[in-house]
Scaffold this motif. Structure first.
Motif: not given
Lengths: 155, 155
Positions: A84-87, A89, A91, A99-100, A102-104, A106, A110
């Motif tokens: 499972t990948y983790y990303a 974001i 801003f 930062t937040m 998120a799933r890659p 989503d 964006l």
């Protein structure tokens, strides 16, 4: 260490029965990420600059950010655990950044709406190449693919 | 005039081959709205207070708002034109309020995550009741429904 990557493919992978997005680094390594159908559709629409009469969820999210003077400055695909990948974001507004997690899918949906750069962590590239026996598995994948009409996308 | 309404049903409508959410006013009028599968799934998850290991798009959107101190204060389903519904999301923070146009499905998916009230405009109720010959059509719908497992939800 993070390396910039571009989206080089978005296809439907019949083996996984799921859409797959491919991120390619400047050094040519490819990282495949399997994502959900709605997110794949959303990414494809944004890549094609298709604007629908009615904004879909990521468009609404983007419009909300724009209204607040916030944009996505970059997206990092940070890690992979148990497949499972983790990303993350990033801003930014005039006076702050945050930062937040998120799933890659989503995060990328964006990012492409803000033309924000994508980065992939080294450790993911190592893990993917290891798993694929020097890329042979992914090469096999690519060779055998019979992409569905909906998702084939070359950039 | 706007009237408060509650979600009283979320099922898969085999005739329309799409999920359908039902909003019911205090006076008992029912407004059916057909929505997309991902949005229906997102609304069902939120109504059931199911939290997934990974936030889906509306959860990410909600978390983003919470981080900024913004919440959804209400959602209005304002109008219907050519069978398409239009909604408005009302956002509020400590020092300001603002609204955005949205699809009813996105608006409702966000509203339920903030326990925000839903309102339906009178004109929609009139149009729906007219079209349904005093509700007979919808009653027929309800009677003949064979809901799929995924979406049946009674509140």
């Amino acid at each position: 260490m993070l390396r910039e990557a571009k989206i080089t493919g978005l296809i439907f992978d019949p083996d996984a029965n799921a859409p797959r997005i491919t991120l390619k680094t400047g050094e040519g390594e490819e990282v495949p990420i399997w994502i959900g159908m709605p997110e794949a559709s959303s990414i494809a629409l944004a890549l094609r600059k298709t604007s629908l009469e009615r904004p879909i969820t990521h468009d609404l999210f983007k419009n909300f950010m724009v209204l607040l003077g916030i944009h996505v400055s970059r997206v990092d695909v940070c890690s992979i655990r148990d497949g499972t990948y983790y990303a993350e974001i990033h801003f930014a507004s005039n006076d702050s950044t945050f930062t937040m997690d998120a799933r890659p899918s989503d995060a990328i949906a964006l990012a492409v709406r803000f033309d924000a750069p994508l980065y992939v962590d080294d450790t993911i590239i190592t893990e993917v190449l290891d798993k694929s026996e020097d890329g042979a598995k992914w090469a096999e994948y690519l060779k055998n693919l019979n992409p569905e009409d909906f998702g084939e996308f070359e950039v």
